[in-house]
Enzyme design. Structure first.
Site, short mmCIF file in Angstrom:
data_model
loop_
_atom_site.label_atom_id
_atom_site.label_comp_id
_atom_site.label_asym_id
_atom_site.label_seq_id
_atom_site.Cartn_x
_atom_site.Cartn_y
_atom_site.Cartn_z
N CYS A 131 0.83 -1.21 0.00
CA CYS A 131 0.00 0.00 0.00
C CYS A 131 0.86 1.25 0.00
O CYS A 131 1.39 1.66 1.05
CB CYS A 131 -0.94 -0.02 1.20
SG CYS A 131 -2.01 1.43 1.25
N CYS A 134 -0.51 4.05 2.16
CA CYS A 134 -0.27 3.89 3.61
C CYS A 134 1.19 4.15 3.96
O CYS A 134 1.48 4.80 4.96
CB CYS A 134 -0.59 2.46 4.04
SG CYS A 134 -2.07 1.76 3.33
N ASP A 135 2.11 3.64 3.18
CA ASP A 135 3.51 3.58 3.62
C ASP A 135 4.48 4.45 2.82
O ASP A 135 5.64 4.57 3.21
CB ASP A 135 4.00 2.12 3.58
CG ASP A 135 3.19 1.24 4.52
OD1 ASP A 135 2.79 1.75 5.58
OD2 ASP A 135 2.93 0.08 4.19
#
Ligand code: NAP
Length: 307
Positions: A131, A134-135
């Site tokens: 992701c 997300c990261d």
């Protein structure tokens, strides 16, 4: 006869449990062998509203569970093997056990596909993820790689150029599967370096167990090289966890449950789908939670209408 059975314990499942719990429906949550949710396998979550300092994924999930049980949700660690509709109600089977329910909310998520290389599980959250949203922000001014050649790979690679010093786009063929507009955008980006006809064969770690490089096999020449990087974003597709429904509900060609427009209803009355099992576009914790809320409210209204 249960009023609501919720299958799955990610953000969608727990949010549905909080809302149906607060509506005095005493939801039964079937959690599988262990608590689920992709956040249980991530480290810090920085983009979930309400946590300006960020929060660890597993901690966020524990808070959600605590909040759901506080409002009367009951959790059984049982894996659902099938769901059948009998007249206007449902039979949910978990091995030897069987539950009856007036409504069912499917919130079983989707699992990101991985390559199946050694040490993969330990590396998730330590330089291996699926992701970018997300990261990505954790990897500023360092080289990273995206594996895959579809829309997700191109979208993630383009997004990652905001942070990373360089993004290797490693694809097993010499042509992208992605739509032309997304492929063109990625290939025109100076920070993205395509690595064609190539397969990652090994993840290499440093002394702290963090990702340090990948071994890449050129499928045309059979040459093997190493690429130094800090994080690998795997974008080779997801598998929605809807197989156990065995055709009960309508899915698209990739197996995602089809929701009716602007709601979480499915083609089966009383059966609702929330989160990544029905969403191949956003796949975020907050969108899954939002879907869980909608499914709970729609189940509540369905029960009231059918009383
Ligand atoms: P996808 O279209 O199935 O692409 C998966 C990619 O991973 C393909 O390039 C495939 O290679 C590669 N791949 C599969 N298994 C592999 C393996 N074992 N090793 C190496 N590479 C492997 O998946 P996706 O990109 O996640 O997209 C899924 C759906 O969501 C699509 O319908 C897509 O259009 C949609 N989507 C839309 C958007 C958007 O519109 N904004 C964004 C993301 C996704 P091959 O090409 O060689 O098969």
């Amino acid at each position: 006869m249960e009023k609501v059975i919720i299958i799955g314990t990610g953000c969608a499942g727990w949010t549905a449990a909080i809302y149906t719990g607060r509506a005095n429906l005493a939801p039964l949550v079937l959690a599988g062998d262990q608590l689920g949710g992709q956040l249980t396998t991530t480290t810090e979550v920085e983009n979930y509203p309400g946590f300006p300092q960020g929060i660890m994924g597993p901690e966020l999930m524990m808070h959600m569970q605590e909040q759901a049980t506080k409002f009367g949700a009951r959790v059984e660690y049982k894996k659902v093997s099938s769901v059948e509709k009998n007249g206007s109600t449902f039979s949910v089977t978990c091995g030897e056990d069987r539950y009856e329910a007036e409504t069912v909310i499917i919130a079983t998520g989707a699992d990101p596909r991985h390559l199946g290389l050694d040490g993969e599980e330990k590396l998730i959250g330590h330089g291996l993820t699926s992701c970018a949203t997300c990261d990505g922000a954790f990897y500023r001014d360092v080289p990273v790689a995206v594996i895959g050649g579809g829309d997700s790979a191109c979208e993630e690679a383009t997004f990652l150029t905001k942070f990373a010093s360089k993004v290797y786009l490693i694809h097993r063929r010499d042509e992208l599967r992605a739509s032309k507009i997304m492929a063109d955008r990625a290939l025109a980006n100076e920070k993205i370096e395509p690595v064609w006809d190539s397969q990652v064969t090994e993840y290499l770690t440093d002394d702290d167990g963090e990702m340090r490089a990948v071994k890449v096999l050129d499928l045309k020449t059979n040459d093997e090289t190493e690429i130094e990087l800090k994080c690998v974003f795997v974008a080779i597709g997801h598998v929605p966890n809807a197989q156990f429904l065995d055709g009960l509900v309508e899915t698209d060609e990739n197996g995602y449950i089809i929701q009716k427009p602007s709601c979480t209803k499915t083609n089966v009355e009383g059966l609702f789908a929330a989160g990544d099992v029905a969403d191949h576009v956003y796949r975020q914790a907050i969108t899954a939670a939002g879907d869980g809320c909608r499914a709970a409210l729609e189940a509540e209204r369905y029960l009231a209408d059918n009383e």
